[in-house]
Design an enzyme around this catalytic site. Structure first.
Site, PDB file in Angstrom:
ATOM      1  N   ARG A  36     128.700 -36.543  16.011  1.00 15.39           N
ATOM      2  CA  ARG A  36     128.661 -38.005  16.011  1.00 15.39           C
ATOM      3  C   ARG A  36     128.676 -38.563  14.597  1.00 15.39           C
ATOM      4  O   ARG A  36     127.902 -38.153  13.746  1.00 15.39           O
ATOM      5  CB  ARG A  36     127.383 -38.448  16.716  1.00 15.39           C
ATOM      6  CG  ARG A  36     126.920 -39.853  16.422  1.00 15.39           C
ATOM      7  CD  ARG A  36     127.498 -40.856  17.369  1.00 15.39           C
ATOM      8  NE  ARG A  36     127.067 -42.192  17.014  1.00 15.39           N
ATOM      9  CZ  ARG A  36     126.067 -42.834  17.591  1.00 15.39           C
ATOM     10  NH1 ARG A  36     125.413 -42.273  18.560  1.00 15.39           N
ATOM     11  NH2 ARG A  36     125.742 -44.040  17.210  1.00 15.39           N
ATOM     12  N   ASP A  53     126.819 -40.985  22.486  1.00 18.01           N
ATOM     13  CA  ASP A  53     125.653 -41.780  22.135  1.00 18.01           C
ATOM     14  C   ASP A  53     124.583 -41.469  23.173  1.00 18.01           C
ATOM     15  O   ASP A  53     124.854 -41.513  24.372  1.00 18.01           O
ATOM     16  CB  ASP A  53     126.039 -43.267  22.188  1.00 18.01           C
ATOM     17  CG  ASP A  53     124.883 -44.191  21.850  1.00 18.01           C
ATOM     18  OD1 ASP A  53     124.124 -43.881  20.914  1.00 18.01           O
ATOM     19  OD2 ASP A  53     124.748 -45.234  22.510  1.00 18.01           O
ATOM     20  N   ASP A  78     120.774 -42.634  24.134  1.00 19.73           N
ATOM     21  CA  ASP A  78     119.696 -43.582  23.864  1.00 19.73           C
ATOM     22  C   ASP A  78     118.518 -43.319  24.776  1.00 19.73           C
ATOM     23  O   ASP A  78     118.680 -43.131  25.981  1.00 19.73           O
ATOM     24  CB  ASP A  78     120.186 -45.018  24.085  1.00 19.73           C
ATOM     25  CG  ASP A  78     121.207 -45.463  23.040  1.00 19.73           C
ATOM     26  OD1 ASP A  78     121.147 -44.944  21.917  1.00 19.73           O
ATOM     27  OD2 ASP A  78     122.045 -46.306  23.364  1.00 19.73           O
ATOM     28  N   ARG A 100     132.228 -44.065  19.721  1.00 19.78           N
ATOM     29  CA  ARG A 100     131.476 -42.856  19.424  1.00 19.78           C
ATOM     30  C   ARG A 100     131.815 -41.727  20.394  1.00 19.78           C
ATOM     31  O   ARG A 100     132.138 -41.958  21.552  1.00 19.78           O
ATOM     32  CB  ARG A 100     129.983 -43.123  19.408  1.00 19.78           C
ATOM     33  CG  ARG A 100     129.341 -43.654  20.677  1.00 19.78           C
ATOM     34  CD  ARG A 100     129.318 -45.172  20.834  1.00 19.78           C
ATOM     35  NE  ARG A 100     128.994 -45.972  19.675  1.00 19.78           N
ATOM     36  CZ  ARG A 100     127.766 -46.285  19.296  1.00 19.78           C
ATOM     37  NH1 ARG A 100     126.730 -45.838  19.936  1.00 19.78           N
ATOM     38  NH2 ARG A 100     127.577 -47.059  18.277  1.00 19.78           N
TER      39      ARG A 100
HETATM   40  N1  PH2 Z   1     127.040 -48.428  23.758  1.00 18.48           N
HETATM   41  C1  PH2 Z   1     126.954 -49.208  22.685  1.00 18.48           C
HETATM   42  C2  PH2 Z   1     127.725 -50.426  22.506  1.00 18.48           C
HETATM   43  N2  PH2 Z   1     128.499 -50.772  23.630  1.00 18.48           N
HETATM   44  N3  PH2 Z   1     129.329 -50.411  25.771  1.00 18.48           N
HETATM   45  C3  PH2 Z   1     129.389 -49.656  26.877  1.00 18.48           C
HETATM   46  N4  PH2 Z   1     130.128 -50.048  27.900  1.00 18.48           N
HETATM   47  N5  PH2 Z   1     128.691 -48.475  26.986  1.00 18.48           N
HETATM   48  C4  PH2 Z   1     127.903 -48.020  25.957  1.00 18.48           C
HETATM   49  O1  PH2 Z   1     127.281 -46.949  26.076  1.00 18.48           O
HETATM   50  C5  PH2 Z   1     127.830 -48.805  24.788  1.00 18.48           C
HETATM   51  C6  PH2 Z   1     128.568 -50.014  24.733  1.00 18.48           C
HETATM   52  C7  PH2 Z   1     126.050 -48.877  21.598  1.00 18.48           C
HETATM   53  O2  PH2 Z   1     125.261 -47.819  21.845  1.00 18.48           O
HETATM   54 MG    MG Z   2     123.758 -46.995  22.720  1.00 12.49          MG
HETATM   55 MG    MG Z   3     122.400 -44.997  20.239  1.00 13.65          MG
END
Ligand code: PH2
Ligand code: MG
Ligand code: MG
Length: 161
Positions: free
Chosen positions: A75, A87, A89, A84
């Site tokens: 990443r 990701d 979270d 990315r």
């Molecule tokens: N993650 C983000 C920003 N925007 N949009 C979608 N649809 N899915 C994501 O996981 C995502 C995002 C920042 O972590």
């Molecule tokens: Mg995110």
């Molecule tokens: Mg994140």
């Protein structure tokens, strides 16, 4: 945990991320995969998103697992909210609330993100965001146009459930 990918082999990236997470903590549940319109940031490809439930009550362990999974996919953090490979979270840990710049819990934007709430409902229909309410109610409050941009693709291939 919320996993998202919008570059390269998106399914492969999600599967690899889950495998790393599973080395840290038992993975109790994995949602279906959803294709979601990108939220915020620059113009970028659609994401695949899913939610996984890990068997931990320790925020630091969850954060360590998330970072390892992201790093394993090479990443690069070039742009906030930019595209990315993977990701990961941490959304919520055992009802904890904390305001730490490294990890705020619950995730401060989860309550407005259909790409988190919709898959989360799959794996825990009674889920609640501490201080914000039930996930089902929060999702119902979102703009239906945004929720419509979330398309269910089914289970992640090659991942046990
Ligand atoms: N993650 C983000 C920003 N925007 N949009 C979608 N649809 N899915 C994501 O996981 C995502 C995002 C920042 O972590
Ligand atoms: Mg995110
Ligand atoms: Mg994140």
């Amino acid at each position: 945990m919320s996993l998202g990918s919008n570059l390269g082999d998106r399914v492969g990236q999600l599967a690899a991320g889950l495998e790393i997470l599973a080395r840290f903590e038992e993975v109790l549940a994995v949602s279906d995969v959803y294709e979601t319109a990108p939220v915020g940031g620059v113009e970028q490809p659609a994401y695949l998103n899913l939610v996984a439930v890990l068997d931990t009550t320790c925020a630091e362990r969850a954060l360590g697992a998330a970072h390892s999974a992201e790093e394993s996919r090479g990443r690069l953090r070039r742009l906030r909210w930019g595209p990315r490979t993977l990701d990961v979270d941490v959304i919520s840990v055992a009802g904890h609330r904390r305001n730490d710049p490294r990890l705020t819990l619950p995730h401060p934007r989860a309550l407005e993100r259909a790409f988190v709430l919709r898959p989360w409902l799959d794996v825990d229909p009674d889920a609640e965001i501490p201080g914000a309410g039930r996930v089902a109610d929060l999702l119902a409050r979102l703009d239906p146009d945004e929720v419509r941009e979330v398309r269910r693709l089914g289970p992640l291939p090659g991942w046990w459930r």
